[in-house]
Design an enzyme around this catalytic site. Sequence first.
Site, PDB file in Angstrom:
ATOM      1  CB  CYS A   1      -0.987  -0.002   1.161  1.00 38.57           C
ATOM      2  SG  CYS A   1      -0.328  -0.541   2.727  1.00 38.57           S
TER       3      CYS A   1
ATOM      4  CG  HIS B   1       0.283   3.762   4.863  1.00 42.03           C
ATOM      5  ND1 HIS B   1       0.311   2.495   4.334  1.00 42.03           N
ATOM      6  CD2 HIS B   1       1.352   3.829   5.699  1.00 42.03           C
ATOM      7  CE1 HIS B   1       1.335   1.825   4.813  1.00 42.03           C
ATOM      8  NE2 HIS B   1       1.985   2.618   5.646  1.00 42.03           N
TER       9      HIS B   1
END
Length: 462
Positions: free
Chosen positions: A77, A134
Site C-alpha cells: 500500500c 499512509h
Amino acid sequence: MLGKTIFYAAAMSVGVIGQAADQVPGGHPNIIVIVADDLGHGDLSLTGSEEIKTPNIDSLAANGSFFTDAYISAPVCLPSRMGLMTGTYQERFGVQTLAGPGGTRDYGIPADRPTLAQELKADGYTTGAVGKWHLGEREEYLPNQKGFDDFYGFIGGSLPYFPDKPGMIWHNERNVEKTQYMTDDFGERAAAFIEENRGDPFFLYLAFSAVHLPLEATEKYIEPYNHIKDRSRRTYAAMTTAMDINIGLVLDALRKNGLYENTLVFFVSDNGGFPRFWASNAPFQGGKYVLYEGGIRTPFLVQWPAGGVPAARRFSEPVSALDIFPTALAAAGAEYSGPHALDGVNLLPLLRGQTDKAPHERLYWRYGPYMCAMREGDFKILKNGTGDNKTPQWALYDIVNDPGETMDLSTRMPDKFSAMKNAFTVWDEALPEPDFIDQRLVEGIAWWEVKKKGHEPVQEQD
C-alpha cells in the site's frame, strides 16, 4: 497536528495535461477516487465471485467502464498510494517498499511531486480526504499539507475497526473519538462531504481501510455469510460487503444532490489480497507482497455519464492507477504544474473512442532488491525473488493466454525475452537508490507465506 495547506509553484511545466475540450457543458466535474485496501481481484461479483456480493461496486462498471488489464504500481500500500497520488512511479523518488517493522517513519511525498489534491485545489476545487492516509507521518507530509482542505481518517497503515478498540481518528487538527464501525464512519463522512460541498466542484479521495487487517466486522455484515465455514474468509466477505454498502451511500449522496451525472468516479484497490489466508485473486497467481499478477492487478472502474465515458464497456488495454492523476486533471481542464513529467496517461481519449492506441508501451515495477517486472503488450517479464531466493532468474509470460503465469516462454522466444530485459534495464538504471528498504525482503523472510493460529499472517505490518 495538521496545519496550513502548502502550494508548490512549478519550476518548469511539462505541458498541458487537460484541455477545455475534455470538460463537458455542465462545467467542472466533481471527482471521486475510491481506493479499497488489500482487496482480492476475484472477490467482486463483477470479477467472478459467486460468494461475495458487491452490487454498488458492480454498478460503477454497469454505468461506466471496466479496465480488465489494470495495474497498481506496487504490490503493497505505501508505495502504490504514492504512485496514485502523484501520477508518477514512486521508484523515481526513492520509494519501492514498505518501511517494515522497526523501519523509518521519515517518509512522505517530496515537495517537488505535487499531489492530485494540490493540483485540483489550485484549479478551484474543494478537496477532501476520508479514510487511510499512509503517505507520511511527519508534519510536512500530512493531508492538510498535501492539498486537502478537509481530512477525516487515520495517518498510518491500519487501525482497529471497532470504537472500543484503541486507535486515533483525526479530523484535520483534532483527534476525535471513534463512535461506530470504521467503514460505516468513513462512508457517512464521505457522503457528508458531498452534501456540504454540493454547490462547488470538489475532489474526494475516499480511501477505505477495508479489507485490510484486522479482520473485524459487525454482526449485520457477517450474518449473510454465516454459511462460510472459515472464520477469516467469513469476516473478510463481511468487510467487503460493508465497503460496498458504503460506496452505495456515496453514490446515493451524488444522486440526492443532483451530482451523479457530472461526477467522475474511479475505483481501484491498492494491491492484491492475501490468497493464502482469505482473499481470492483468481484467476491470477500470488497476491500482496509479490509481483505476480495477483499482487499488482486491480479492478479499475471509471464512471462519468456526462463526460462521455461509455456504460457497460470493457477495455483490455493495459493501464495503471498512475493514469488516474492525468485523467482527472484532463477532466477538470487543469494544467499540471510539477517539474517532473508524469508517468500516467490521460485515459479520456481511449474511453471516448477518440483513439484505439494503447495508453502505455510498457509498465514497470521494482519492489526491493530481488523483485521486478515489466509488461509490454501481451507479455510480461518477471523476476520474483522471495523467501531465501536472492538470485531469482527472469521469466517471460504471455499474460493474455496464461494469466496464471505458469508457462515460462523465455527459451521459446529468446529475441523477445532479450529485448524486454534490455528495455527494463534502461528504466531501472535511471532510478535513484531507494530511501529505505523493508529489511524483511533483504533478510529473505517470506512472512506473507506463513500462517499461525487464527489464520493471521506473521508480522503483517505496513
